[in-house]
Design an enzyme around this catalytic site. Sequence first.
Site, short mmCIF file in Angstrom:
data_model
loop_
_atom_site.label_atom_id
_atom_site.label_comp_id
_atom_site.label_asym_id
_atom_site.label_seq_id
_atom_site.Cartn_x
_atom_site.Cartn_y
_atom_site.Cartn_z
N SER A 61 0.79 -1.24 0.00
CA SER A 61 0.00 0.00 0.00
C SER A 61 0.82 1.28 0.00
O SER A 61 0.26 2.36 -0.19
CB SER A 61 -0.94 0.02 1.20
N LYS A 64 0.29 3.53 -2.84
CA LYS A 64 -0.96 4.31 -3.03
C LYS A 64 -0.72 5.81 -3.18
O LYS A 64 -1.31 6.43 -4.07
CB LYS A 64 -1.96 3.99 -1.92
N TYR A 188 -2.77 -2.81 -10.70
CA TYR A 188 -2.75 -2.61 -9.24
C TYR A 188 -1.83 -3.63 -8.55
O TYR A 188 -1.00 -3.28 -7.71
CB TYR A 188 -4.18 -2.69 -8.69
N TYR A 240 -4.67 3.83 7.49
CA TYR A 240 -6.03 3.24 7.47
C TYR A 240 -6.83 3.68 8.69
O TYR A 240 -6.77 4.83 9.09
CB TYR A 240 -5.98 1.70 7.41
N VAL A 258 1.15 -3.75 3.88
CA VAL A 258 1.11 -5.04 4.58
C VAL A 258 2.41 -5.84 4.51
O VAL A 258 2.54 -6.85 5.19
CB VAL A 258 -0.05 -5.96 4.11
N1 GLN Z 1 -1.59 -5.53 -2.13
C1 GLN Z 1 -2.28 -5.40 -0.88
C2 GLN Z 1 -3.75 -5.66 -1.07
O1 GLN Z 1 -4.29 -5.23 -2.02
C3 GLN Z 1 -2.06 -4.02 -0.34
C4 GLN Z 1 -2.77 -3.78 0.97
C5 GLN Z 1 -1.93 -3.13 2.00
O2 GLN Z 1 -0.72 -3.01 1.92
N2 GLN Z 1 -2.58 -2.75 3.05
O3 GLN Z 1 -4.38 -6.31 -0.28
#
Ligand code: GLN
Length: 304
Positions: A61, A64, A188, A240, A258
């Site tokens: 993420s 993003k 993505y 988040y 993550v």
């Molecule tokens: N690639 C992960 C997903 O889409 C990214 C989510 C994250 O890092 N929180 O679930």
Amino acid sequence: MEELLERLLAECRVYTEQGRVADYIPELAKSDPDTLGVYVIASEGRHSWAGDCRQKFTLQSVVKPILLLQALLDNGMEAVQNRVGVEATGKPFDAINAGEQALDSGHINPMVNMGAIVMCTLIKGSSYEERFQRLLALTSQLAGEELCVDEAVYRSEKEHGSKNRALAYLLKSSGLLEGDVEEVLDCYFRACSIQVDCRSLAHIGAVLSNRGRLPLTNEPVFPIALTRYVNAILTTCGMYDGSGEFAIRVGVPAKSGVSGGIMAVVPTRMGIGIYSPALDHKGNSLAGIRLLERLSRELYLSIF
Ligand code: GLN
């Protein structure tokens, strides 16, 4: 600075035992939960580091804000905000948001999966291959080095991406996503699988801390208004549904992933890259947040 980083790292190592490595993307489950690294790049260009800071991991993420930047550069702020809102959802990053109300672009933001998936559709290019290559080029420029995709993580995400498929099809059925869903998702998944280390994250943070200019040379990459847009959303949504707590404990714009990475921006002062894959229950690096909290206290980093 090095001495301080070494001391804080030693103090925070114990927290790596309290978190859990993400396993819903099987390839990420192979990460070593004991790893902890930090890298700091000050706006004037000085580098400092400690621990496992050259260990490779994927952006997840943390890509993003870069997807958002590319969409902003290609379309302008108004067009992007019309497609994806800027309000915190207060929900996990992959929440379905199913409820009485129909899904509305104002209910999502670019830091949750649904918003980031829409960002992929806003990148200009005649094919998704071209769009992704433009994103990779921007990410490399921000990171100050040539980056590539971790193919094993990419395949693992694609094979186990049912939840993201559900999110993307929900967007499509609500009229919020244009184009072929599988192509958008492929972009993505590849974006999430770009390989970095703490140094790359610190460099990206340093550009965001330096009004969109590269550290050391001051070469502009994007306009100051976009820096403000991205840093503001990082402050309210970057961690988040843990963003409020993080604002109190640390108090700087930041983005987690993550894989265990955190990219933090200390406006006008420094960019910070952290890696520690053992996560808390919200999907944020547990020891990473502790380390940032201590660093913020020692150096008075909070913007509040
Ligand atoms: N690639 C992960 C997903 O889409 C990214 C989510 C994250 O890092 N929180 O679930």
